[in-house]
Scaffold this motif. Structure first.
Motif, PDB file in Angstrom:
ATOM      1  N   ILE A 162       0.812  -1.214   0.000  1.00 48.09           N
ATOM      2  CA  ILE A 162       0.000   0.000   0.000  1.00 48.09           C
ATOM      3  C   ILE A 162       0.847   1.266   0.000  1.00 48.09           C
ATOM      4  O   ILE A 162       0.385   2.337  -0.418  1.00 48.09           O
ATOM      5  CB  ILE A 162      -0.966  -0.013   1.214  1.00 48.09           C
ATOM      6  CG1 ILE A 162      -2.130   0.978   1.020  1.00 48.09           C
ATOM      7  CG2 ILE A 162      -0.221   0.271   2.504  1.00 48.09           C
ATOM      8  CD1 ILE A 162      -3.126   0.558  -0.015  1.00 48.09           C
ATOM      9  N   ALA A 163       2.108   1.171   0.421  1.00 46.72           N
ATOM     10  CA  ALA A 163       2.988   2.341   0.414  1.00 46.72           C
ATOM     11  C   ALA A 163       3.129   2.920  -0.995  1.00 46.72           C
ATOM     12  O   ALA A 163       3.262   4.137  -1.160  1.00 46.72           O
ATOM     13  CB  ALA A 163       4.363   1.974   0.966  1.00 46.72           C
ATOM     14  N   GLU A 164       3.090   2.063  -2.003  1.00 48.49           N
ATOM     15  CA  GLU A 164       3.230   2.542  -3.385  1.00 48.49           C
ATOM     16  C   GLU A 164       2.043   3.405  -3.791  1.00 48.49           C
ATOM     17  O   GLU A 164       2.198   4.415  -4.482  1.00 48.49           O
ATOM     18  CB  GLU A 164       3.378   1.360  -4.348  1.00 48.49           C
ATOM     19  CG  GLU A 164       4.593   0.485  -4.073  1.00 48.49           C
ATOM     20  CD  GLU A 164       5.865   1.291  -3.902  1.00 48.49           C
ATOM     21  OE1 GLU A 164       6.134   2.162  -4.764  1.00 48.49           O
ATOM     22  OE2 GLU A 164       6.581   1.079  -2.905  1.00 48.49           O
ATOM     23  N   GLN A 165       0.839   3.036  -3.334  1.00 45.50           N
ATOM     24  CA  GLN A 165      -0.335   3.836  -3.654  1.00 45.50           C
ATOM     25  C   GLN A 165      -0.342   5.147  -2.863  1.00 45.50           C
ATOM     26  O   GLN A 165      -0.725   6.196  -3.394  1.00 45.50           O
ATOM     27  CB  GLN A 165      -1.617   3.048  -3.365  1.00 45.50           C
ATOM     28  CG  GLN A 165      -1.913   1.954  -4.377  1.00 45.50           C
ATOM     29  CD  GLN A 165      -0.972   0.759  -4.274  1.00 45.50           C
ATOM     30  OE1 GLN A 165      -0.953   0.080  -3.247  1.00 45.50           O
ATOM     31  NE2 GLN A 165      -0.181   0.507  -5.321  1.00 45.50           N
ATOM     32  N   TYR A 168       1.990   7.445  -4.610  1.00 48.36           N
ATOM     33  CA  TYR A 168       1.394   7.930  -5.859  1.00 48.36           C
ATOM     34  C   TYR A 168       0.505   9.145  -5.592  1.00 48.36           C
ATOM     35  O   TYR A 168       0.575  10.151  -6.324  1.00 48.36           O
ATOM     36  CB  TYR A 168       0.577   6.812  -6.504  1.00 48.36           C
ATOM     37  CG  TYR A 168       0.039   7.155  -7.882  1.00 48.36           C
ATOM     38  CD1 TYR A 168       0.663   6.685  -9.029  1.00 48.36           C
ATOM     39  CD2 TYR A 168      -1.100   7.952  -8.029  1.00 48.36           C
ATOM     40  CE1 TYR A 168       0.177   7.000 -10.301  1.00 48.36           C
ATOM     41  CE2 TYR A 168      -1.592   8.275  -9.285  1.00 48.36           C
ATOM     42  CZ  TYR A 168      -0.957   7.792 -10.420  1.00 48.36           C
ATOM     43  OH  TYR A 168      -1.441   8.121 -11.661  1.00 48.36           O
ATOM     44  N   VAL A 169      -0.329   9.075  -4.567  1.00 50.95           N
ATOM     45  CA  VAL A 169      -1.205  10.198  -4.234  1.00 50.95           C
ATOM     46  C   VAL A 169      -0.376  11.446  -3.945  1.00 50.95           C
ATOM     47  O   VAL A 169      -0.661  12.539  -4.452  1.00 50.95           O
ATOM     48  CB  VAL A 169      -2.094   9.877  -3.014  1.00 50.95           C
ATOM     49  CG1 VAL A 169      -2.934  11.103  -2.629  1.00 50.95           C
ATOM     50  CG2 VAL A 169      -3.007   8.700  -3.307  1.00 50.95           C
ATOM     51  N   LEU A 170       0.649  11.290  -3.125  1.00 50.65           N
ATOM     52  CA  LEU A 170       1.464  12.437  -2.722  1.00 50.65           C
ATOM     53  C   LEU A 170       2.224  13.039  -3.907  1.00 50.65           C
ATOM     54  O   LEU A 170       2.430  14.259  -3.966  1.00 50.65           O
ATOM     55  CB  LEU A 170       2.449  12.010  -1.635  1.00 50.65           C
ATOM     56  CG  LEU A 170       1.816  11.657  -0.286  1.00 50.65           C
ATOM     57  CD1 LEU A 170       2.819  10.948   0.610  1.00 50.65           C
ATOM     58  CD2 LEU A 170       1.292  12.913   0.402  1.00 50.65           C
ATOM     59  N   ARG A 171       2.627  12.215  -4.852  1.00 54.05           N
ATOM     60  CA  ARG A 171       3.402  12.706  -5.980  1.00 54.05           C
ATOM     61  C   ARG A 171       2.539  13.353  -7.079  1.00 54.05           C
ATOM     62  O   ARG A 171       2.914  14.372  -7.661  1.00 54.05           O
ATOM     63  CB  ARG A 171       4.195  11.555  -6.621  1.00 54.05           C
ATOM     64  CG  ARG A 171       5.412  11.106  -5.831  1.00 54.05           C
ATOM     65  CD  ARG A 171       6.030   9.894  -6.513  1.00 54.05           C
ATOM     66  NE  ARG A 171       7.212   9.418  -5.812  1.00 54.05           N
ATOM     67  CZ  ARG A 171       8.450   9.830  -6.049  1.00 54.05           C
ATOM     68  NH1 ARG A 171       8.662  10.740  -6.983  1.00 54.05           N
ATOM     69  NH2 ARG A 171       9.460   9.334  -5.376  1.00 54.05           N
ATOM     70  N   ARG A 176      -7.417  18.956  -2.427  1.00 59.90           N
ATOM     71  CA  ARG A 176      -7.776  18.220  -1.211  1.00 59.90           C
ATOM     72  C   ARG A 176      -8.824  17.165  -1.524  1.00 59.90           C
ATOM     73  O   ARG A 176      -9.832  17.441  -2.174  1.00 59.90           O
ATOM     74  CB  ARG A 176      -8.290  19.183  -0.145  1.00 59.90           C
ATOM     75  CG  ARG A 176      -8.407  18.555   1.243  1.00 59.90           C
ATOM     76  CD  ARG A 176      -8.554  19.626   2.300  1.00 59.90           C
ATOM     77  NE  ARG A 176      -8.705  19.073   3.631  1.00 59.90           N
ATOM     78  CZ  ARG A 176      -7.712  18.687   4.412  1.00 59.90           C
ATOM     79  NH1 ARG A 176      -6.468  18.782   3.966  1.00 59.90           N
ATOM     80  NH2 ARG A 176      -7.925  18.202   5.622  1.00 59.90           N
ATOM     81  N   LEU A 177      -8.590  15.951  -1.047  1.00 61.55           N
ATOM     82  CA  LEU A 177      -9.462  14.815  -1.318  1.00 61.55           C
ATOM     83  C   LEU A 177      -9.985  14.210  -0.027  1.00 61.55           C
ATOM     84  O   LEU A 177      -9.353  14.330   1.030  1.00 61.55           O
ATOM     85  CB  LEU A 177      -8.693  13.727  -2.076  1.00 61.55           C
ATOM     86  CG  LEU A 177      -8.074  14.083  -3.428  1.00 61.55           C
ATOM     87  CD1 LEU A 177      -7.087  12.995  -3.837  1.00 61.55           C
ATOM     88  CD2 LEU A 177      -9.153  14.258  -4.476  1.00 61.55           C
ATOM     89  N   LEU A 178     -11.116  13.546  -0.126  1.00 62.86           N
ATOM     90  CA  LEU A 178     -11.551  12.638   0.931  1.00 62.86           C
ATOM     91  C   LEU A 178     -11.112  11.252   0.486  1.00 62.86           C
ATOM     92  O   LEU A 178     -11.622  10.704  -0.496  1.00 62.86           O
ATOM     93  CB  LEU A 178     -13.069  12.673   1.119  1.00 62.86           C
ATOM     94  CG  LEU A 178     -13.629  11.618   2.081  1.00 62.86           C
ATOM     95  CD1 LEU A 178     -13.078  11.822   3.491  1.00 62.86           C
ATOM     96  CD2 LEU A 178     -15.143  11.632   2.099  1.00 62.86           C
ATOM     97  N   ARG A 197       1.422   9.761   7.386  1.00 66.32           N
ATOM     98  CA  ARG A 197       1.433  11.040   8.101  1.00 66.32           C
ATOM     99  C   ARG A 197       1.359  12.209   7.131  1.00 66.32           C
ATOM    100  O   ARG A 197       0.614  13.170   7.338  1.00 66.32           O
ATOM    101  CB  ARG A 197       2.684  11.147   8.974  1.00 66.32           C
ATOM    102  CG  ARG A 197       2.771  12.467   9.761  1.00 66.32           C
ATOM    103  CD  ARG A 197       3.990  12.529  10.633  1.00 66.32           C
ATOM    104  NE  ARG A 197       3.925  11.561  11.722  1.00 66.32           N
ATOM    105  CZ  ARG A 197       4.618  10.444  11.789  1.00 66.32           C
ATOM    106  NH1 ARG A 197       5.473  10.133  10.805  1.00 66.32           N
ATOM    107  NH2 ARG A 197       4.504   9.624  12.799  1.00 66.32           N
ATOM    108  N   ARG A 198       2.125  12.136   6.053  1.00 70.06           N
ATOM    109  CA  ARG A 198       2.101  13.199   5.042  1.00 70.06           C
ATOM    110  C   ARG A 198       0.739  13.272   4.361  1.00 70.06           C
ATOM    111  O   ARG A 198       0.218  14.363   4.089  1.00 70.06           O
ATOM    112  CB  ARG A 198       3.196  12.953   4.011  1.00 70.06           C
ATOM    113  CG  ARG A 198       4.629  13.122   4.538  1.00 70.06           C
ATOM    114  CD  ARG A 198       5.637  12.767   3.477  1.00 70.06           C
ATOM    115  NE  ARG A 198       5.457  13.593   2.278  1.00 70.06           N
ATOM    116  CZ  ARG A 198       5.961  13.280   1.083  1.00 70.06           C
ATOM    117  NH1 ARG A 198       6.660  12.157   0.932  1.00 70.06           N
ATOM    118  NH2 ARG A 198       5.763  14.071   0.059  1.00 70.06           N
TER     119      ARG A 198
END
Length: 317
Positions: A162-165, A168-171, A176-178, A197-198
């Motif tokens: 799940i770290a890869e997903q 992906y969101v952060l990059r 702003r999303l829910l 955390r980020r």
């Protein structure tokens, strides 16, 4: 192929009565309340205004209560972040495939979002790749998202990661999303916790965990359907490693496994609490509605507490 969304909606009405669905619908609507608006200006407080809208710093400078005025945002973007790695092809605690529960949970959340006029997108993947389907509206779009989840999680897929997903969101995803994550039961490592955390700092994040199956059946269990035997191994689909049945029914092995499971669960809950991310667990399709309701309620309560605790008080050094 039968509609996955229709199946989800049918289960919703089977497992819940009208009052439960009304409460669930209202709880979803409350998640964005007070946080889905763009700031416009300050004005004097009048009786009936929400206490949560008072700007305490501006009030202290002005000498009388001031509240923030907002301009409503008409549509929000909800991102279903779903683990579709090999781990999700394993059995859940209920005995169902985890991916079936993930499809059901994503369907419930997507359906609620659509009813409120929100756009729904999907980000899914495994430890080696992620796939993003941008937010849009309509039941046809939601059906496509559910089919994507259903087709992607298999025993032939790469292991979950799940770290890869999260990365992906952060990059790549702006605004702003829910975000509602639906994932395997796992203990975040240092990298994953940092990413979580980020993510929590930039978006609204809720987390639904699909519980793992138990160790192989104990000696007093019923025979496995179709086999006439209890001789079955517990296998970790992520690693391919199995526990021989002779060890799985050993009392000391089972006790050690149970103790390790409890400790792992304690550590998991501590991570989510420390990060301020509301997390709930589901064991199977029959309790998805209950789990989603509890998750939304927990997120709303935690967000409100976080907002009010930072107002008007002194902060410890």
């Amino acid at each position: 192929m039968p509609s996955l969304l229709r199946r989800v909606k049918s289960k919703m009405f089977i497992f819940a009565h009208r009052r439960t669905l009304t409460l669930l619908d209202g709880e979803y609507g409350s998640v964005f309340k007070g946080r889905s608006l763009d700031f416009d200006e300050l004005r004097a407080y009048v009786p009936g205004d929400e206490v949560r809208d008072i700007d305490w710093k501006a009030t202290a400078r002005h000498g009388s209560p001031l509240v923030k005025r907002y301009v409503a945002v008409r549509r929000h973007s909800v991102l279903l972040l779903v683990d579709t790695g090999r781990n999700m092809a394993a059995q859940a605690l209920s005995g169902e495939p985890k991916k079936d529960i993930a499809v059901h949970a994503a369907g419930v959340l997507g359906y609620l979002a659509s009813r409120h006029g929100d756009d729904v997108g999907l980000l899914h993947g495994n430890a080696t790749a992620s796939k993003y389907l941008p937010p849009s509206s309509g039941e046809e779009h939601l059906e496509r998202l559910l089919r994507e989840v259903d087709a992607s999680a298999s025993l032939e897929a790469p292991a979950s990661g799940i770290a890869e997903q999260l990365d992906y969101v952060l990059r790549y995803l702006k605004g702003r999303l829910l975000i509602v994550a639906v994932a395997d039961e796992f203990l975040p490592d240092t990298r994953t916790e940092t990413l979580m955390r980020r993510l929590r700092g930039r978006h609204e994040v809720l987390w639904l965990t699909v519980r793992d199956a138990r160790l192989a059946a104990g000696p007093d269990a019923e025979p496995i359907e179709g086999s006439g035997s209890l001789m079955a191994e517990s296998t970790d689909v992520g690693t391919g490693q199995g526990i021989p049945f002779s060890l799985a029914i050993n009392a000391k092995v089972r006790a050690a496994y149970a103790a390790a499971t409890l400790e792992r669960e304690r550590q998991r809950r501590e991570v989510f609490y420390r990060l301020g991310i509301a997390e709930e667990q589901t064991t199977g399709s029959e309790d998805v509605l209950t789990s989603v309701f509890a998750l939304l309620e927990k997120h709303r309560s935690r967000a409100f507490t976080a907002k009010t605790s930072g107002r008007g008080g002194t902060r410890a050094g």
